[in-house]
Design a protein around this motif. Sequence first.
Motif, PDB file in Angstrom:
ATOM      1  N   GLU A 145       0.827  -1.205   0.000  1.00 51.79           N
ATOM      2  CA  GLU A 145       0.000   0.000   0.000  1.00 51.79           C
ATOM      3  C   GLU A 145       0.867   1.264   0.000  1.00 51.79           C
ATOM      4  O   GLU A 145       0.596   2.225  -0.733  1.00 51.79           O
ATOM      5  N   HIS A 149       1.023   4.256  -2.914  1.00 53.94           N
ATOM      6  CA  HIS A 149       0.822   5.689  -2.654  1.00 53.94           C
ATOM      7  C   HIS A 149       2.051   6.501  -3.068  1.00 53.94           C
ATOM      8  O   HIS A 149       1.917   7.588  -3.651  1.00 53.94           O
ATOM      9  N   SER A 185      -8.232   3.029  -1.109  1.00 50.34           N
ATOM     10  CA  SER A 185      -7.763   4.421  -1.124  1.00 50.34           C
ATOM     11  C   SER A 185      -8.855   5.388  -1.527  1.00 50.34           C
ATOM     12  O   SER A 185      -8.823   6.563  -1.142  1.00 50.34           O
TER      13      SER A 185
END
Length: 187
Positions: A145, A149, A185
């Motif tokens: 993750e 990002h 997200s």
Amino acid sequence: MLNELLQHLFPVPDSIATKFFKNFERITLKRGDFLIKEADYSSSLFVIESGLVRQYAWSEKGEFTQWIGSPGHFVTDLASFIFNVPSKWNFHCITDCTVHRLSKSEYQKLESEIPEWNTFEKAFLAKCFTAMEQRIADFICLTAEERYHHYFEQHKSTLQHVPLQYVASVLGMSPETLSRIRAKSTS
């Protein structure tokens, strides 16, 4: 455009930038065209003006994407270009592209034409090495993750034009994992 690129990467006098880019040839490529194919020798250095280029290869597990280049990036198989060995990579146009090409012979002339060339080349190679170090550190230290990002922040403008399986491969995850992270997200 090319002088602006060089100034962005390495602030140098305009006279040096002009000498550096004078022998580049502007070419257009269609989606699906290759700049370099695996097992060929990389005899050119490219700079992307527009479009997206994917660097990929095959392993026992299948195809994997190592990198996606966007406008302003230099493109070549560095090992093949410098050491004259067959390329391990394919460089494939994801979209229609305009690139600027410099032949290896013209590249080699730069040392005699530009007195500051060795300093510029060292800085260029150091930037390549630093980017690779950062990518390795991200794979070791960041979660899937966090990698997504981080990549998203750096490549917002190009992600909408890149198939998700390529992005997942660059990030070292399955397309399903990427889909879950993206869904999480946006919620």
